[in-house]
Design a protein around this motif. Structure first.
Motif, PDB file in Angstrom:
ATOM      1  N   GLY A 122       0.741  -1.189   0.019  1.00  0.00           N
ATOM      2  CA  GLY A 122      -0.061   0.020  -0.131  1.00  0.00           C
ATOM      3  C   GLY A 122       0.895   1.315  -0.011  1.00  0.00           C
ATOM      4  N   ALA A 123       1.973   1.203   0.513  1.00  0.00           N
ATOM      5  CA  ALA A 123       2.872   2.335   0.728  1.00  0.00           C
ATOM      6  C   ALA A 123       4.375   1.805   1.150  1.00  0.00           C
ATOM      7  N   MET A 124       5.322   2.135   0.637  1.00  0.00           N
ATOM      8  CA  MET A 124       6.685   1.720   1.311  1.00  0.00           C
ATOM      9  C   MET A 124       7.512   3.137   1.433  1.00  0.00           C
ATOM     10  N   GLN A 125       8.407   3.038   2.519  1.00  0.00           N
ATOM     11  CA  GLN A 125       9.071   4.085   2.919  1.00  0.00           C
ATOM     12  C   GLN A 125      10.162   4.345   1.832  1.00  0.00           C
ATOM     13  N   ALA A 126      10.182   5.533   1.313  1.00  0.00           N
ATOM     14  CA  ALA A 126      11.314   5.795   0.140  1.00  0.00           C
ATOM     15  C   ALA A 126      11.853   6.995   0.225  1.00  0.00           C
ATOM     16  N   GLN A 127      12.056   7.722   1.203  1.00  0.00           N
ATOM     17  CA  GLN A 127      12.714   8.971   1.532  1.00  0.00           C
ATOM     18  C   GLN A 127      14.037   8.962   1.070  1.00  0.00           C
ATOM     19  N   ASP A 128      14.847   7.828   0.946  1.00  0.00           N
ATOM     20  CA  ASP A 128      15.944   7.612   0.635  1.00  0.00           C
ATOM     21  C   ASP A 128      15.802   6.798  -0.848  1.00  0.00           C
ATOM     22  N   LEU A 129      16.091   7.403  -1.992  1.00  0.00           N
ATOM     23  CA  LEU A 129      15.609   6.531  -3.158  1.00  0.00           C
ATOM     24  C   LEU A 129      16.544   5.211  -3.215  1.00  0.00           C
ATOM     25  N   ALA A 130      17.965   5.244  -3.028  1.00  0.00           N
ATOM     26  CA  ALA A 130      18.525   3.939  -3.036  1.00  0.00           C
ATOM     27  C   ALA A 130      17.979   2.856  -2.335  1.00  0.00           C
ATOM     28  N   SER A 131      17.809   3.063  -1.132  1.00  0.00           N
ATOM     29  CA  SER A 131      16.961   2.424  -0.082  1.00  0.00           C
ATOM     30  C   SER A 131      15.608   1.813  -0.645  1.00  0.00           C
ATOM     31  N   GLY A 132      14.789   2.699  -1.170  1.00  0.00           N
ATOM     32  CA  GLY A 132      13.763   2.303  -1.482  1.00  0.00           C
ATOM     33  C   GLY A 132      13.703   1.306  -2.802  1.00  0.00           C
ATOM     34  N   ILE A 133      14.743   1.482  -3.695  1.00  0.00           N
ATOM     35  CA  ILE A 133      14.797   0.869  -4.930  1.00  0.00           C
ATOM     36  C   ILE A 133      15.289  -0.593  -4.331  1.00  0.00           C
ATOM     37  N   TRP A 134      16.280  -0.795  -3.233  1.00  0.00           N
ATOM     38  CA  TRP A 134      16.525  -1.995  -2.997  1.00  0.00           C
ATOM     39  C   TRP A 134      15.641  -2.675  -2.170  1.00  0.00           C
ATOM     40  N   SER A 135      14.655  -2.049  -1.356  1.00  0.00           N
ATOM     41  CA  SER A 135      13.612  -2.564  -0.723  1.00  0.00           C
ATOM     42  C   SER A 135      12.500  -3.350  -1.726  1.00  0.00           C
ATOM     43  N   LEU A 136      12.544  -2.944  -2.984  1.00  0.00           N
ATOM     44  CA  LEU A 136      11.828  -3.385  -3.966  1.00  0.00           C
ATOM     45  C   LEU A 136      12.716  -4.782  -4.679  1.00  0.00           C
ATOM     46  N   GLY A 137      13.925  -4.547  -4.779  1.00  0.00           N
ATOM     47  CA  GLY A 137      14.741  -5.725  -5.328  1.00  0.00           C
ATOM     48  C   GLY A 137      14.977  -6.763  -4.556  1.00  0.00           C
ATOM     49  N   VAL A 138      15.066  -6.630  -3.006  1.00  0.00           N
ATOM     50  CA  VAL A 138      15.249  -7.754  -2.303  1.00  0.00           C
ATOM     51  C   VAL A 138      13.898  -8.584  -2.361  1.00  0.00           C
ATOM     52  N   ARG A 139      12.753  -8.036  -2.540  1.00  0.00           N
ATOM     53  CA  ARG A 139      11.523  -8.642  -2.578  1.00  0.00           C
ATOM     54  C   ARG A 139      11.310  -9.250  -4.051  1.00  0.00           C
ATOM     55  N   LEU A 140      12.113  -9.016  -5.117  1.00  0.00           N
ATOM     56  CA  LEU A 140      12.005  -9.573  -6.452  1.00  0.00           C
ATOM     57  C   LEU A 140      13.262 -10.291  -6.913  1.00  0.00           C
ATOM     58  N   PRO A 141      13.525 -11.539  -6.301  1.00  0.00           N
ATOM     59  CA  PRO A 141      14.759 -11.996  -6.652  1.00  0.00           C
ATOM     60  C   PRO A 141      15.117 -12.263  -8.013  1.00  0.00           C
ATOM     61  N   GLY A 142      16.168 -11.729  -8.367  1.00  0.00           N
ATOM     62  CA  GLY A 142      16.787 -11.922  -9.839  1.00  0.00           C
ATOM     63  C   GLY A 142      16.768 -10.637 -10.616  1.00  0.00           C
ATOM     64  N   SER A 143      16.053  -9.448 -10.020  1.00  0.00           N
ATOM     65  CA  SER A 143      15.841  -8.346 -10.401  1.00  0.00           C
ATOM     66  C   SER A 143      17.013  -7.473 -10.414  1.00  0.00           C
ATOM     67  N   THR A 144      17.148  -6.274 -11.112  1.00  0.00           N
ATOM     68  CA  THR A 144      18.325  -5.265 -11.093  1.00  0.00           C
ATOM     69  C   THR A 144      17.825  -4.037 -10.972  1.00  0.00           C
ATOM     70  N   HIS A 145      18.905  -3.254 -10.540  1.00  0.00           N
ATOM     71  CA  HIS A 145      18.434  -1.791 -10.618  1.00  0.00           C
ATOM     72  C   HIS A 145      17.737  -1.244 -11.513  1.00  0.00           C
ATOM     73  N   VAL A 146      18.092  -1.720 -12.582  1.00  0.00           N
ATOM     74  CA  VAL A 146      17.741  -1.175 -13.983  1.00  0.00           C
ATOM     75  C   VAL A 146      16.291  -1.598 -14.137  1.00  0.00           C
ATOM     76  N   ASP A 147      16.150  -3.019 -13.714  1.00  0.00           N
ATOM     77  CA  ASP A 147      14.642  -3.331 -13.916  1.00  0.00           C
ATOM     78  C   ASP A 147      13.722  -2.337 -13.081  1.00  0.00           C
ATOM     79  N   VAL A 148      14.140  -2.320 -11.694  1.00  0.00           N
ATOM     80  CA  VAL A 148      13.249  -1.595 -11.144  1.00  0.00           C
ATOM     81  C   VAL A 148      13.183  -0.406 -11.422  1.00  0.00           C
ATOM     82  N   HIS A 149      14.145   0.715 -11.892  1.00  0.00           N
ATOM     83  CA  HIS A 149      14.086   1.966 -12.332  1.00  0.00           C
ATOM     84  C   HIS A 149      13.065   2.124 -13.725  1.00  0.00           C
ATOM     85  N   ALA A 150      13.333   1.019 -14.444  1.00  0.00           N
ATOM     86  CA  ALA A 150      12.452   0.936 -15.731  1.00  0.00           C
ATOM     87  C   ALA A 150      10.850   0.732 -15.529  1.00  0.00           C
TER      88      ALA A 150
END
Length: 387
Positions: free
Chosen positions: A57-85
């Motif tokens: 519903g909402a995920m802390q993302a005041q620090d963008l790098a942290s927010g992107i890895w919060s997504l990545g750690v829950r999407l095994p096999g994904s990359t930073h490029v994938d999340v940004h896209a």
């Protein structure tokens, strides 16, 4: 350990007969499942950024790098490029829906979240404007200026937005510019679009994410309660109120409105709430190893963090109590260390600081978990230890 005895007496009601009782270790196991850090028994594993953000519903993302890895750690096999896209595809967006703090939210849910919880932050902004020497009229004019220059699909960096305000005769020096950008987003005029390079960008909310969902107040409260306890439970009503910034009365109303989707349990004798299907999840201790970002829902989603964090380690995680959280090493759901990254063009250096005794086998597991982060960045890692 959840709220203190005094807090319980003041805030909790007597649980109904037959309420399920859980130990702290069982609750922690279930909580890790809710947080999508372990497989869920009834929910399909998320495969997209939209899946993860919708679950929370909402995920802390005041620090963008942290927010992107919060997504990545829950999407095994994904990359930073994938999340940004995915963020460029508008699977989620960033704005300030709760407590004046930036979160990732489902793109079509931004407006009702702002109207439900963001309005409380707006109501408290007058003192901040007074401190900055801004009037409400100036803030409203700034929102209008931004609305005009971004209309038609415009997308400007933070620097360009502030320059446009200055060109319109509005003083954007110092923290004034940031406050005016926050105010426009809080009013639902703008939202934060993905970075261009290292620069934050802004767009019109209704153009970046058209077709905003409309919910009445009770439906909005029920939806927010369901999503919070689905992604964080079992935990308390007080944690829900603290996370959302809702009043205690609205928090209670949201839980009631969610109906049978939520269930009351007792965790070490303290009343807590969880998503009903979670009762089918395993409750055994799991010896898994995770390397989580500092600003992750794992810790920031709760006021009481004692299930995950020893009080003696709090200073190491939040040095000085200034709200800046260190990235954590988590074993079996408990914090056992911190880690930091140092980026170069050809390598990422990852430094681990243990908070408990860690033997060679455990250290190897932690290094493997950090290699997953390096893979996410598509950079070779160098891991070092700061004992």
């Amino acid at each position: 350990m959840l709220p203190s005895t005094t807090e319980r007496k003041a805030a909790d009601v007597v649980a109904p007969p037959g309420t399920i009782a859980l130990s702290g270790s069982e609750a922690l196991a279930l909580r890790m499942t809710s947080l999508l850090l372990r497989p869920h028994p009834t929910a399909a594993a998320p495969t997209t950024v939209a899946d993860v953000v919708e679950w929370f519903g909402a995920m802390q993302a005041q620090d963008l790098a942290s927010g992107i890895w919060s997504l990545g750690v829950r999407l095994p096999g994904s990359t930073h490029v994938d999340v940004h896209a995915a963020l460029e595809r508008r699977e989620a967006l960033r704005t300030w829906p709760m407590r004046g703090t930036i979160h990732l939210v489902p793109a079509r849910d931004a407006r009702w979240l702002l109207e439900l919880t963001g309005v409380r932050a707006l109501a408290g902004a007058a003192k901040r404007r007074e401190f900055l020497g801004l009037s409400e009229a100036e803030a409203d004019r700034a929102a209008d200026v931004l609305g005009g220059i971004l209309a038609g699909g415009g997308r400007l960096t933070r620097t360009e937005c502030v320059a446009a305000l200055v060109a319109a005769g509005i003083d954007g020096a110092g923290q004034r510019g940031y406050h005016l950008l926050w105010y426009a987003a809080q009013r639902g005029v703008t939202c934060i679009a993905p970075n261009v390079g290292t620069e934050q960008t802004f767009a019109l909310l209704d153009e970046w994410a058209p077709g905003q969902r409309q919910l009445d107040r009770d439906e909005a409260l029920a939806t927010l309660a369901l999503r919070y306890f689905r992604s964080h439970g079992p935990t308390t009503r007080q944690d829900f109120a603290g996370w959302t910034g809702l009043t205690a009365a609205d928090a209670k109303r949201g839980i009631a409105a969610a109906g049978a989707e939520l269930t009351t349990v007792l965790v070490d004798g303290v009343e807590a709430v969880l998503h009903t299907p979670l009762l089918d999840a395993p409750r055994a201790v799991v010896d898994d190893v995770l390397t989580l970002p500092g600003f992750d829902e794992y810790l920031l989603g709760y006021k009481d963090r004692a299930l995950m964090l020893d009080p003696e380690h709090k200073q190491a995680i939040i040095p000085g109590g200034n709200g800046v959280f260190q990235a954590t090493v988590v074993v079996g759901g408990r914090v056992v260390g911190t880690w930091k990254r140092s980026l170069a063009k050809t390598r990422v250096t990852l430094t681990v600081k243990p908070l408990t005794d860690l033997g060679p086998a455990r250290r190897e597991q932690i290094e493997q978990a950090l290699h997953r982060y390096a893979d996410f960045l598509a950079l070779p890692p160098r891991v070092s230890w700061s004992d």
